[in-house]
Design an enzyme around this catalytic site. Structure first.
Site, PDB file in Angstrom:
ATOM      1  N   LEU A 231       0.750  -1.231   0.074  1.00 57.00           N
ATOM      2  CA  LEU A 231       0.186  -0.037  -0.144  1.00 57.00           C
ATOM      3  C   LEU A 231       0.838   1.080  -0.173  1.00 57.00           C
ATOM      4  O   LEU A 231       1.693   1.354   0.842  1.00 57.00           O
ATOM      5  CB  LEU A 231      -1.100  -0.057   1.294  1.00 57.00           C
ATOM      6  CG  LEU A 231      -1.744   1.146   1.448  1.00 57.00           C
ATOM      7  CD1 LEU A 231      -3.001   1.266   0.269  1.00 57.00           C
ATOM      8  CD2 LEU A 231      -2.529   1.309   2.714  1.00 57.00           C
ATOM      9  N   ASP A 232       0.682   2.052  -0.910  1.00 62.23           N
ATOM     10  CA  ASP A 232       1.295   3.505  -0.751  1.00 62.23           C
ATOM     11  C   ASP A 232       2.672   3.265  -1.117  1.00 62.23           C
ATOM     12  O   ASP A 232       3.616   4.250  -0.793  1.00 62.23           O
ATOM     13  CB  ASP A 232       1.049   4.336   0.338  1.00 62.23           C
ATOM     14  CG  ASP A 232      -0.384   4.659   0.194  1.00 62.23           C
ATOM     15  OD1 ASP A 232      -1.203   4.680  -0.562  1.00 62.23           O
ATOM     16  OD2 ASP A 232      -0.920   4.996   1.523  1.00 62.23           O
ATOM     17  N   GLU A 233       3.166   2.173  -1.559  1.00 64.39           N
ATOM     18  CA  GLU A 233       4.690   1.982  -1.792  1.00 64.39           C
ATOM     19  C   GLU A 233       5.079   1.608  -3.251  1.00 64.39           C
ATOM     20  O   GLU A 233       6.320   1.313  -3.381  1.00 64.39           O
ATOM     21  CB  GLU A 233       5.143   0.747  -0.822  1.00 64.39           C
ATOM     22  CG  GLU A 233       5.218   1.089   0.584  1.00 64.39           C
ATOM     23  CD  GLU A 233       6.559   1.906   0.990  1.00 64.39           C
ATOM     24  OE1 GLU A 233       7.200   2.183   0.074  1.00 64.39           O
ATOM     25  OE2 GLU A 233       6.755   2.032   2.312  1.00 64.39           O
TER      26      GLU A 233
END
Lengths: 289, 289, 289, 289
Positions: A231-233
């Site tokens: 997530l969000d990476e």
């Protein structure tokens, strides 16, 4: 479908060795194709070579990509090169996923309608019904797929089915406010771009503007990145910032951030559809002029 | 020491209630002082009121701050107001601490020498001898205080002794690459400003440009903040950014970041010495035009 | 129409003398009104004083602007002060004039529809029929008033009649590509804002992006300014820029400039409708936090 | 003088025809040279092709530019190509001319001393004695050549003599506040870079910050450009801007503009010494990653 004045785009990657540029440019020269633009990059960190070329074929109407692949492929094999050809006028088939915030959607549809963003938008998918009217005005089918913890597997399966049905090449999460399951992330790996409303890796996760306000930052930002299973990476494509001050409460940051979100998302999409973005591990190479 | 054309600066804070502006402006009007600039802010989050005024006294030479304090104090007490007066031409006595990187030091000394930064710099402290020549050229005493894990308590005690001896009001950590002990942090609380080479709270701690490169960010930044006892977590005063791309390796980010570091640090110092910065919890209020 | 949580806005100007702030803040304090925000500026160049205050009345529902004007007026007369009160929730009645480029119109309507721009838009006027559908979707009357050299006097008279009929306070020239006659300029003096697609005073007049390209500039810009009788010379409210490079031909500059045009226009309108803009000769004072 | 890890730089230009890239890259590949970076641009406006390549020779120590010129020249002749080779570690011999403002000089010397700007600075020329001490500290000969209307011809002749004597490749006018004669302009044509303190072509000529203040602009800028015989009209290499407001009087603009001046000048010099700047008529092509 060809076009007399627009170039074909050639992109390629392979391990860095002597002759990588030559194998491409010599082939193009011998075939009489005219190079309008060339950029390359050798990533010392990964030992990989990346190249992007725009060329005008010797005879625009007679250019056959299959013949190119066969003839060039014989030479490229020595370099373990992977390559891709994109026709002039090709428009990436792009699905937009959205929840209730409509600033990114409105912006994308405006740029799509006016030709700034050269894509097709065959459908919009949302977990809320709110933005259907906006979709309608642009004559784009709008699929309202509500989701709850229980129905997420079915809803996500339906999403994937729609992407298949519409032959989608790229998914844009234009403020789609649902955490995707690992299964859906895997389905979308490398073919979905998300806009996150912070300068990642700062303020990952929920309510980043509230987090930013609590820290008293003097700048808020936005990050457009590929979706992967963390997530969000995912690999970052574009970032933007906006100055803020003490008089801006979280609701002000949300409002002020909208412009930077939509411009950052547009910049990332433009790079992507123009075939300028390459992945090198978790980092992106962007071959632009 | 007064000056015919420059204003006195009045700053104050108190809980937000009706009449906070009036108690100040009425007093100034009755005394015949001329307000050149006024800004206030009511922080809804903390319920605190902040105000900054630049005024020209009715009679510049006859203005007595003690008399002001006594007369105004009688009225301000009703508002539990804390206030401060700064004379025209006052120059904050500022110590610079530095290690080996000299871009911030060079910049500060340039701005000090040319009058852009209205401070006195009575001394420079470093844990390395390298930058002594630069200090000498500016006729500023340079204290080389090497430090190791064992000698840190004595070295820090010597630092505090020097700050006392030179009557220092403000300490600038201009790329001083040592972690301060909790004891020294406490001594410096609210009177030291650090420049960190990332957009905090992203990339706290060591080697932030290397961290940024690993994440493939498209922007690097710098943050000037007050020192408190939580490393890299003190209240933020100013931030700046610099766009970067895939062709920039960590050493390039270090080089490119230098300009944004020194400009961000200067911006924070200018706000501070002009008495524009107020603390409201862990956030800063900056009253600027 | 009042609102429990939003402040009244008070703005004023007069010659710079001692007591200008006090006459305002004392009156507010005595009336029990609470100042949430105050900014002032003394313009040394013109000898004028400007002030803007947001205040919450002692009793929101009982606040009577007429009574304020009468009571405060008695005191303000000594300072030759001109002042203005704006009620919470007041929405400026704004007409939009446009030709064929719709990026500014689309942006303004989006911000209007979502509440980012607190105005009423009672009508849109255009010399072309193209954008009627966009106006319709927002339920805004669209007046198509074609214009030629011969019909300009009648067309402009009709414009002024419409502005009257709809009780318009502010006109936005959102890429209205007609030169206004001196007569119309006079009618609109101080109540119309234009967006020009260059960083004025550079590249005045027609086709500024082409002019910019010829000069090989590395930045293009936009300027929002009040209309006066000197073409592209009215007081500047806001400016914005966009970096460009050698690979951008005039048509690329036109495309790239759209974002900076609409954001610059929005910034200027926001300042104007929040009563933050004051005229001091040909220059603007903008009292913002 | 070669270097094991740094590349040679090859730049070239010729009319746009099929095979321009190939003639270069094929030669490099056949010679076993390794291309690390390649950029090209076809200028539709002038019909010219520009290319810049960084390559590592097959055998670094054995690489002979004369042999390259001979062998490559045989092929390049067919394309009427002009080309240039720059050795790794080559440092442009750069003279700095300055008057009294020292912010650009101080910045350039800092970047020179710390290796950010890879040049040699064999001498500094000034029409004032003020900055000699700064030059001395950097161990650079300082020539004080006062000038008046009568002595200008002799002074300029002496400048040209010094540039010859020191074998200067590039002259930087780092706020040299004298109008050069047409004769000197001609001598310096294409080998001198000036920093002008406005966003050209806006505010040409004297006192641009005062001009900008009069117009009430919200941004001031700086422009680095090649010197030609039309004052402030030479081809633009780099530009930068700084936001300003109503509270900034001309003297404030002068102070605020210093940072953007020196950073803009540095950016232009860096592009020039890295052989990234090409002239195409009055416009510059900048081949950068």
């Amino acid at each position: 479908m060809t076009n007399m004045t627009q170039p074909w785009i050639f992109t390629a990657r392979c391990p860095s060795v002597v002759g990588t540029v030559d194998v491409v440019t010599r082939y193009l020269a011998e075939a009489g194709h005219y190079i309008e633009e060339i950029q390359s990059f050798d990533d010392r960190a990964s030992g990989q070579f990346f190249i992007r070329i725009e060329f005008l074929p010797a005879e625009q109407d007679a250019f056959a990509p299959e013949a190119f692949d066969e003839a060039f492929g014989a030479r490229a094999a020595d370099f373990s090169m992977e390559w891709n050809l994109t026709a002039p006028g090709h428009r990436t088939r792009m699905a937009i996923m959205v929840s209730k915030y409509d600033h990114c959607l409105n912006d994308l549809l405006y740029r799509y309608r006016t030709g700034q963003l050269k894509v097709e938008v065959p459908l919009i998918i949302s977990n809320h019904p709110d933005l259907e009217e906006l979709a309608k005005w642009h004559n784009i089918p709008y699929y309202h797929l509500p989701v709850s913890a229980e129905t997420k597997p079915q809803q996500e399966a339906e999403i994937v089915r729609l992407l298949d049905e519409y032959d989608i090449e790229l998914v844009v999460l234009a403020r789609y406010m649902q955490v995707l399951s690992p299964w859906l992330c895997e389905q979308l790996d490398g073919k979905a771009i998300n806009i996150h409303h912070s300068l990642l890796p700062g303020f990952k996760g929920a309510r980043p503007y509230h987090q930013a306000w609590e820290k008293g930052v003097k700048m808020v930002g936005a990050t457009a990145h590929y979706v992967n299973n963390d997530l969000d990476e995912g690999p970052i494509i574009a970032q933007g910032i906006q100055e803020v001050g003490h008089a801006h409460y979280p609701e002000d940051l949300i409002a002020k951030g909208q412009d930077v979100e939509r411009i950052t998302l547009f910049n990332a999409l433009k790079h992507h559809v123009e075939r300028r973005v390459f992945l090198s591990g978790d980092r992106t190479i962007i071959l632009s002029h």
